[in-house]
Design a protein around this motif. Structure first.
Motif, PDB file in Angstrom:
ATOM      1  N   THR A   1       0.942  -1.001   0.140  1.00  6.79           N
ATOM      2  CA  THR A   1       0.435   0.136  -0.175  1.00  6.79           C
ATOM      3  C   THR A   1       0.937   1.107  -0.001  1.00  6.79           C
ATOM      4  O   THR A   1       2.089   1.172   0.120  1.00  6.79           O
ATOM      5  CB  THR A   1      -1.039  -0.147   1.382  1.00  6.79           C
ATOM      6  OG1 THR A   1      -2.694   1.424   1.006  1.00  6.79           O
ATOM      7  CG2 THR A   1      -0.027  -0.029   2.890  1.00  6.79           C
ATOM      8  N   PHE A   2       0.313   2.515  -0.120  1.00  2.39           N
ATOM      9  CA  PHE A   2       0.768   3.162  -0.149  1.00  2.39           C
ATOM     10  C   PHE A   2       0.936   4.022   1.253  1.00  2.39           C
ATOM     11  O   PHE A   2       0.379   3.487   2.363  1.00  2.39           O
ATOM     12  CB  PHE A   2      -0.086   5.044  -0.742  1.00  2.39           C
ATOM     13  CG  PHE A   2       0.635   5.964  -0.845  1.00  2.39           C
ATOM     14  CD1 PHE A   2       1.913   6.094  -0.909  1.00  2.39           C
ATOM     15  CD2 PHE A   2       0.370   7.222   0.197  1.00  2.39           C
ATOM     16  CE1 PHE A   2       2.540   7.768  -1.314  1.00  2.39           C
ATOM     17  CE2 PHE A   2       0.944   8.496  -0.267  1.00  2.39           C
ATOM     18  CZ  PHE A   2       2.223   8.759  -0.903  1.00  2.39           C
ATOM     19  N   VAL A   3       2.473   4.354   1.559  1.00  2.00           N
ATOM     20  CA  VAL A   3       2.494   4.274   3.110  1.00  2.00           C
ATOM     21  C   VAL A   3       1.975   5.002   4.123  1.00  2.00           C
ATOM     22  O   VAL A   3       1.939   5.424   5.339  1.00  2.00           O
ATOM     23  CB  VAL A   3       4.513   5.680   3.194  1.00  2.00           C
ATOM     24  CG1 VAL A   3       5.176   4.767   2.668  1.00  2.00           C
ATOM     25  CG2 VAL A   3       3.711   6.978   2.682  1.00  2.00           C
TER      26      VAL A   3
ATOM     27  N   THR B   1      -5.314 -11.892  -4.694  1.00  2.00           N
ATOM     28  CA  THR B   1      -5.978 -11.127  -5.301  1.00  2.00           C
ATOM     29  C   THR B   1      -4.793  -9.246  -4.424  1.00  2.00           C
ATOM     30  O   THR B   1      -4.918  -8.433  -5.176  1.00  2.00           O
ATOM     31  CB  THR B   1      -7.181 -10.535  -3.654  1.00  2.00           C
ATOM     32  OG1 THR B   1      -6.499 -10.367  -2.411  1.00  2.00           O
ATOM     33  CG2 THR B   1      -8.154 -11.113  -4.034  1.00  2.00           C
ATOM     34  N   TYR B   2      -3.956  -9.177  -4.469  1.00  5.00           N
ATOM     35  CA  TYR B   2      -2.625  -8.571  -3.436  1.00  5.00           C
ATOM     36  C   TYR B   2      -2.927  -8.201  -2.304  1.00  5.00           C
ATOM     37  O   TYR B   2      -2.095  -6.365  -2.163  1.00  5.00           O
ATOM     38  CB  TYR B   2      -1.899  -7.787  -4.430  1.00  5.00           C
ATOM     39  CG  TYR B   2      -2.059  -8.688  -5.726  1.00  5.00           C
ATOM     40  CD1 TYR B   2      -1.576 -10.346  -6.022  1.00  5.00           C
ATOM     41  CD2 TYR B   2      -1.395  -8.382  -7.057  1.00  5.00           C
ATOM     42  CE1 TYR B   2      -1.320 -10.453  -7.060  1.00  5.00           C
ATOM     43  CE2 TYR B   2      -1.572  -8.406  -7.694  1.00  5.00           C
ATOM     44  CZ  TYR B   2      -1.091 -10.272  -7.855  1.00  5.00           C
ATOM     45  OH  TYR B   2      -1.262 -11.014  -8.806  1.00  5.00           O
ATOM     46  N   ASN B   3      -4.424  -7.939  -1.822  1.00  6.98           N
ATOM     47  CA  ASN B   3      -5.100  -7.709  -0.495  1.00  6.98           C
ATOM     48  C   ASN B   3      -4.235  -8.517   0.344  1.00  6.98           C
ATOM     49  O   ASN B   3      -4.301  -9.303   0.608  1.00  6.98           O
ATOM     50  CB  ASN B   3      -6.287  -7.715  -1.101  1.00  6.98           C
ATOM     51  CG  ASN B   3      -7.278  -6.350  -1.615  1.00  6.98           C
ATOM     52  OD1 ASN B   3      -6.598  -5.745  -1.870  1.00  6.98           O
ATOM     53  ND2 ASN B   3      -8.239  -6.654  -2.197  1.00  6.98           N
TER      54      ASN B   3
ATOM     55  N   PRO C   1      -7.770  -2.139   6.388  1.00  7.12           N
ATOM     56  CA  PRO C   1      -7.462  -3.232   4.957  1.00  7.12           C
ATOM     57  C   PRO C   1      -7.408  -2.086   3.573  1.00  7.12           C
ATOM     58  O   PRO C   1      -7.837  -1.133   3.911  1.00  7.12           O
ATOM     59  CB  PRO C   1      -8.558  -3.881   5.598  1.00  7.12           C
ATOM     60  CG  PRO C   1      -9.130  -3.755   6.292  1.00  7.12           C
ATOM     61  CD  PRO C   1      -9.584  -2.714   6.858  1.00  7.12           C
ATOM     62  N   VAL C   2      -6.523  -2.653   2.902  1.00 11.29           N
ATOM     63  CA  VAL C   2      -6.630  -1.778   1.889  1.00 11.29           C
ATOM     64  C   VAL C   2      -7.443  -2.062   0.225  1.00 11.29           C
ATOM     65  O   VAL C   2      -6.828  -3.399  -0.276  1.00 11.29           O
ATOM     66  CB  VAL C   2      -5.225  -1.341   1.536  1.00 11.29           C
ATOM     67  CG1 VAL C   2      -4.704  -0.327   0.194  1.00 11.29           C
ATOM     68  CG2 VAL C   2      -4.616  -0.669   2.688  1.00 11.29           C
ATOM     69  N   HIS C   3      -8.231  -1.777  -0.116  1.00 11.70           N
ATOM     70  CA  HIS C   3      -8.826  -1.929  -1.661  1.00 11.70           C
ATOM     71  C   HIS C   3      -7.579  -2.323  -2.317  1.00 11.70           C
ATOM     72  O   HIS C   3      -8.177  -0.842  -3.172  1.00 11.70           O
ATOM     73  CB  HIS C   3      -9.999  -1.673  -1.174  1.00 11.70           C
ATOM     74  CG  HIS C   3     -10.923  -1.751  -0.590  1.00 11.70           C
ATOM     75  ND1 HIS C   3     -11.071  -2.931   0.575  1.00 11.70           N
ATOM     76  CD2 HIS C   3     -11.808  -1.184   0.261  1.00 11.70           C
ATOM     77  CE1 HIS C   3     -11.721  -3.024   1.135  1.00 11.70           C
ATOM     78  NE2 HIS C   3     -12.460  -1.471   0.941  1.00 11.70           N
ATOM     79  N   LEU C   4      -7.003  -2.554  -2.970  1.00 12.76           N
ATOM     80  CA  LEU C   4      -5.511  -2.109  -3.777  1.00 12.76           C
ATOM     81  C   LEU C   4      -6.420  -2.431  -5.296  1.00 12.76           C
ATOM     82  O   LEU C   4      -7.006  -3.383  -5.523  1.00 12.76           O
ATOM     83  CB  LEU C   4      -4.698  -3.180  -3.470  1.00 12.76           C
ATOM     84  CG  LEU C   4      -3.449  -3.401  -4.537  1.00 12.76           C
ATOM     85  CD1 LEU C   4      -2.990  -1.649  -3.740  1.00 12.76           C
ATOM     86  CD2 LEU C   4      -2.520  -4.134  -4.788  1.00 12.76           C
ATOM     87  N   ALA C   5      -5.507  -1.279  -5.682  1.00 15.25           N
ATOM     88  CA  ALA C   5      -6.077  -0.991  -7.088  1.00 15.25           C
ATOM     89  C   ALA C   5      -7.976  -1.553  -7.541  1.00 15.25           C
ATOM     90  O   ALA C   5      -8.483  -1.067  -8.502  1.00 15.25           O
ATOM     91  CB  ALA C   5      -5.540  -2.879  -8.016  1.00 15.25           C
TER      92      ALA C   5
ATOM     93  N   SER D   1      -8.956   4.107  -0.844  1.00 18.93           N
ATOM     94  CA  SER D   1      -7.893   5.186  -1.555  1.00 18.93           C
ATOM     95  C   SER D   1      -8.575   5.041  -2.696  1.00 18.93           C
ATOM     96  O   SER D   1      -8.336   5.886  -4.069  1.00 18.93           O
ATOM     97  CB  SER D   1      -6.737   5.524  -1.534  1.00 18.93           C
ATOM     98  OG  SER D   1      -6.776   5.851   0.286  1.00 18.93           O
ATOM     99  N   HIS D   2      -8.793   4.144  -3.095  1.00 17.05           N
ATOM    100  CA  HIS D   2      -8.697   3.144  -4.778  1.00 17.05           C
ATOM    101  C   HIS D   2     -10.110   3.067  -5.283  1.00 17.05           C
ATOM    102  O   HIS D   2      -9.913   3.019  -5.766  1.00 17.05           O
ATOM    103  CB  HIS D   2      -7.676   2.553  -5.125  1.00 17.05           C
ATOM    104  CG  HIS D   2      -6.193   1.903  -4.676  1.00 17.05           C
ATOM    105  ND1 HIS D   2      -5.394   1.496  -4.716  1.00 17.05           N
ATOM    106  CD2 HIS D   2      -5.697   3.327  -4.656  1.00 17.05           C
ATOM    107  CE1 HIS D   2      -3.855   1.993  -4.510  1.00 17.05           C
ATOM    108  NE2 HIS D   2      -3.895   2.570  -4.365  1.00 17.05           N
ATOM    109  N   ALA D   3     -11.184   3.232  -4.522  1.00 22.20           N
ATOM    110  CA  ALA D   3     -11.793   1.991  -4.196  1.00 22.20           C
ATOM    111  C   ALA D   3     -13.155   2.394  -4.391  1.00 22.20           C
ATOM    112  O   ALA D   3     -13.998   2.118  -4.454  1.00 22.20           O
ATOM    113  CB  ALA D   3     -12.269   0.530  -3.676  1.00 22.20           C
ATOM    114  N   ILE D   4     -13.182   3.947  -4.764  1.00 19.29           N
ATOM    115  CA  ILE D   4     -14.769   4.452  -4.996  1.00 19.29           C
ATOM    116  C   ILE D   4     -15.435   4.134  -5.976  1.00 19.29           C
ATOM    117  O   ILE D   4     -14.695   3.861  -7.117  1.00 19.29           O
ATOM    118  CB  ILE D   4     -14.268   6.441  -4.591  1.00 19.29           C
ATOM    119  CG1 ILE D   4     -16.128   6.891  -4.517  1.00 19.29           C
ATOM    120  CG2 ILE D   4     -14.146   7.439  -5.892  1.00 19.29           C
ATOM    121  CD1 ILE D   4     -16.367   8.137  -4.475  1.00 19.29           C
ATOM    122  N   GLY D   5     -16.465   4.517  -6.554  1.00 20.37           N
ATOM    123  CA  GLY D   5     -17.221   3.497  -7.465  1.00 20.37           C
ATOM    124  C   GLY D   5     -17.120   2.307  -7.509  1.00 20.37           C
ATOM    125  O   GLY D   5     -17.725   1.024  -7.894  1.00 20.37           O
TER     126      GLY D   5
END
Ligand SMILES: *Cc1c(COP(=O)(O)O)cnc(C)c1O
Length: 390
Positions: A79-81, A103-105, A130-134, A159-163
């Motif tokens: 994830t981003f720092v 998934t890389y999550n 949890p980070v929703h990668l991509a 941060s990546h996942a709106i929508g």
């Protein structure tokens, strides 16, 4: 240079911003609450707090959940720092849960195992992020079940996942978490220049985050220690920040929200085209989890087999030289010197290490043309090694 991501600004977006510039309030006006309402209702959440970045949103989300010195916060290493730094701002310690190889999550198996060990050692996390990668949602139902068993709170770094959606419902609806955070940086799905938002269904959390956004100051008599001295009165209850979003930014956000579904649909078209163009190549394509509809912020492939195995660095450098803005999302956070100094070792995260050796982000954004996309694929698959012959 074809970037890996970029904003898409329409005349309507520009008009919306200009309208605010000509109005009485360019900050602390009516458009910020309007933007909050639009995003909350889109997600199916009750409340939202708009701030000047997702980093700020993560910070006040941690504070609102009571994260402080001596506490522990877990997140994904890929994830981003900012997903980890937010806990450090609160004086808490950070640890990482290795990723799922598909998934890389954050891996549910690794999380469950780590929690079991943490319970034995008497040091469970207070919050898991949890980070929703991509743009692809984590397995939130499973994480929520574990949170009930082990008593931690959940902030989704979306941060990546709106929508995007999970189990048929929008990311951000809060069914499986306390707070969800979005970023509106220009490379993300929609933009406000800089900006972020925290959404929640909890009225106490939203009030607290709104206060932290603006210096820890309240104008509500119900939150004050004594009756107001007069109508000018306010009280600073705690140490807060100036994390406010401007109405100029919010106007861009409201306007961008009208095209959110279209943006995500366009990203899916580009993704399907990559799938077709790369179906015979020895490139590991993104895996779509059946429970998730990804917002497809990133298109990440892995050079993990065939003639491309082991050539990631060479392919990356060559594509950059040829004007393709490939990227790497992300250098595992525990590899950053700031975190290394806390004693993290790469041996603890075998899947994140494999990922870091093979991953490459290809350009994806609304407006990427078929010609550009063909060019990206050609450059990616061009035989390697030729330029080192001399
Ligand atoms: C972009 C990003 C952030 C930070 O967003 P800002 O709005 O730039 O502060 C946090 N987490 C993840 C996963 C991101 O991609």
């Amino acid at each position: 240079m074809i970037p890996y991501g970029r904003q898409n600004i329409s005349q309507d977006d520009i008009d919306a911003v200009v309208e605010v510039l000509r109005s009485d309030f360019i900050t602390q006006g009516p458009v910020v609450p309007e933007f909050e309402k639009v995003v909350a209702s889109y997600c199916g959440a009750k409340y939202a707090v708009a701030v000047n970045s997702a980093t700020s949103a993560l910070h006040i989300a941690c504070l609102a959940l009571g994260v402080g010195p001596g506490d522990l916060v877990w997140t994904s290493p890929v994830t981003f720092v900012a997903s980890a730094n937010c806990a450090r701002y609160c004086g808490a310690d950070v640890d990482f849960v290795d990723i799922d190889p598909r998934t890389y999550n954050m891996s549910i198996a690794c999380l469950a195992e780590k929690l079991e060990r943490a319970q034995l050692n008497g040091r469970l996390p207070k919050v898991v992020i949890p980070v929703h990668l991509a743009g692809q949602s984590c397995e939130m139902e499973a994480i929520h079940t574990l949170s009930v068993k082990y008593g931690f709170r959940i902030i989704e770094d979306a941060s990546h996942a709106i929508g995007g959606s999970y189990k048929g419902e929008k990311v951000g609806n809060g069914r499986y978490s306390d707070i969800t955070v979005f970023s509106f940086h220009p490379v993300k799905i929609i933009t406000t220049g800089e900006g972020g938002m925290a959404v929640t269904n909890d009225p106490t959390l939203v009030k607290h985050m709104a206060r932290l956004r603006s210096h820890g100051i309240t104008r509500y008599p119900s939150e004050m220690t004594r009756p107001p001295d007069g109508s000018w009165y306010y009280q600073q209850i705690e140490l807060g920040f100036n994390y406010r979003m401007t109405d100029i930014q919010a106007a861009l956000g409201v306007s961008q929200m009208r095209r959110l579904d279209e943006f995500v649909a366009q990203r899916h078209v580009i993704s399907r085209d990559y799938e077709n163009l790369l179906k015979d190549a020895s490139v590991k394509l993104p895996w779509a989890h059946p429970d998730a509809y990804s917002a497809l912020h990133l298109y990440i492939v892995r050079l993990s087999s065939g003639e491309l195995k082991g050539s990631r660095r060479e392919v990356f450098e060559r594509m950059r030289l040829e004007g393709i803005g490939v990227n790497l999302h992300y250098i595992p956070v525990y590899r950053q010197p700031y975190y290394e100094r806390m004693g993290f070792r790469i041996e603890g995260f075998p899947e994140a290490e494999l990922y870091y050796a093979e991953a490459i982000t290809l350009p994806i954004f609304p407006g990427l043309t078929a010609e550009q996309q063909n060019n990206v694929v050609q450059r990616l698959l061009q035989p390697t090694g030729y330029q080192t012959i001399f």
